[in-house]
Structure formats: C-alpha cells, structure tokens
Design a protein around this motif. Sequence first.
Motif, mmCIF file in Angstrom:
data_model
loop_
_atom_site.group_PDB
_atom_site.id
_atom_site.type_symbol
_atom_site.label_atom_id
_atom_site.label_comp_id
_atom_site.label_asym_id
_atom_site.label_seq_id
_atom_site.Cartn_x
_atom_site.Cartn_y
_atom_site.Cartn_z
ATOM 1 N N PRO A 55 -2.280 12.129 0.794
ATOM 2 C CA PRO A 55 -2.739 11.729 -0.542
ATOM 3 C C PRO A 55 -3.057 12.941 -1.420
ATOM 4 O O PRO A 55 -3.362 14.020 -0.923
ATOM 5 N N ALA B 141 -6.914 4.653 -4.161
ATOM 6 C CA ALA B 141 -5.826 5.184 -4.986
ATOM 7 C C ALA B 141 -5.714 4.393 -6.284
ATOM 8 O O ALA B 141 -5.865 3.172 -6.292
ATOM 9 N N ILE C 272 6.534 8.122 -0.331
ATOM 10 C CA ILE C 272 5.470 7.480 -1.095
ATOM 11 C C ILE C 272 4.222 8.337 -0.953
ATOM 12 O O ILE C 272 3.900 8.801 0.147
ATOM 13 N N GLN C 273 3.551 8.544 -2.090
ATOM 14 C CA GLN C 273 2.317 9.333 -2.079
ATOM 15 C C GLN C 273 1.302 8.662 -2.982
ATOM 16 O O GLN C 273 1.603 8.319 -4.123
ATOM 17 N N PHE C 274 0.098 8.479 -2.461
ATOM 18 C CA PHE C 274 -0.978 7.869 -3.239
ATOM 19 C C PHE C 274 -1.793 8.956 -3.928
ATOM 20 O O PHE C 274 -2.013 10.031 -3.365
ATOM 21 N N PRO D 120 -0.717 1.247 -7.385
ATOM 22 C CA PRO D 120 -0.605 0.839 -5.979
ATOM 23 C C PRO D 120 -0.537 -0.674 -5.786
ATOM 24 O O PRO D 120 0.125 -1.145 -4.868
ATOM 25 N N ILE E 210 0.479 5.568 -7.670
ATOM 26 C CA ILE E 210 1.387 5.755 -6.541
ATOM 27 C C ILE E 210 2.639 6.452 -7.062
ATOM 28 O O ILE E 210 3.121 6.159 -8.160
ATOM 29 N N MET F 259 2.999 -1.936 -5.365
ATOM 30 C CA MET F 259 3.859 -1.250 -4.404
ATOM 31 C C MET F 259 4.859 -2.180 -3.717
ATOM 32 O O MET F 259 6.051 -1.877 -3.638
#
Length: 174
Positions: A162, A142, A131-133, A111, A145, A114
Amino acid sequence: MSAGTEARMDAIEIQPRLADMARRSVEINGLQEQITVIREDLREYAKTAGNGIYDAITVNPPYMPVTAGDQNVNEHYAIARHEIHCTIEDIASACCRLLRPGGKLFMVHRPSRMLDIVETMRRYRLEPKRIQFVHPNTRSEANMILIEATRDGKPDIRLLPPIMVYNDEGVQIV
C-alpha cells in the motif's frame, strides 16, 4: 530519452470548458509538441481515431454511479464525479478498442468499485495485472485504488504494497 523521442500524449475530455482549460495549461507550459487536447466523447473516439493506436492509456473516470449519493448542482462537477457520460463499462470498451494488444491501461478509482472494475475489464479483454491501494495514513482504510491492466494479457495479478500519503504524525510522505 534522446532528443526527438519524447512521448506524444493525447488528452481526451468531453467537457468543452475543461478541454479549453487543459489546452491553455498545455500552452502555458510549452507542451504543445507533446500533448494534444481533444474535445471528444471517449465512447465515440475510436470511431474517428482508429483501433489499437495507443501503447498506454491512463484514466481517472467518474467514481460514482448516477444513482449513488447526491449529485453536485454544478454540472461540471456532477459530470466529473458521477457516471453521467461515462461508465466503467464505457471506459473498458473504449480502451479495449484504442489499446494495441499488450497495451497498458492505468486506472485511478475508488476501492468500493474494485470488483465492478475487475469484472468489467476482464469482459473487455483487459486483464488486471497490478493493484495498489492508497491510504491517507496507517490508521485509515484505503480511499483510492490504482489498477494496471494489459489488453489481451494472461490471468496473473499482483497486489502491491500500500501507499501511505501521510505518516502517523500527519506529515505528508508521498
């Protein structure tokens, strides 16, 4: 999928030892018809493979710049963890060449990188779409990522819910 329509995959690995390990794993699992391991520098691969040849690319690049943190004394670990042979810019440039228009890039990273990743992807016509943590648990920030980008896509990004790896009791849920 019906018989004969299995996806073909190429695995690009710069380190000879790791490419050999991957080849042996493919053979042990009987996947030679589906997976080809190629010992190559990703930065040079499009020159021999051609442009626009992939529908999708998944990358798990080195997370840290060469100047960040202590490098592992083991050369193989150092190359895998630090941008010694491959930077975010190298990845974006190579993927832009290798993906067909509309092709997808899936990246796993840290992350903390990012903004560098999103800025660099956009410079190379890779538009971040999702986007997904990933969090170790609900009490931790997090530590990974997941980013999906589309080559030549229009600006439109979604932040997905998340992923929690462990519940509050420490039981793995993913």
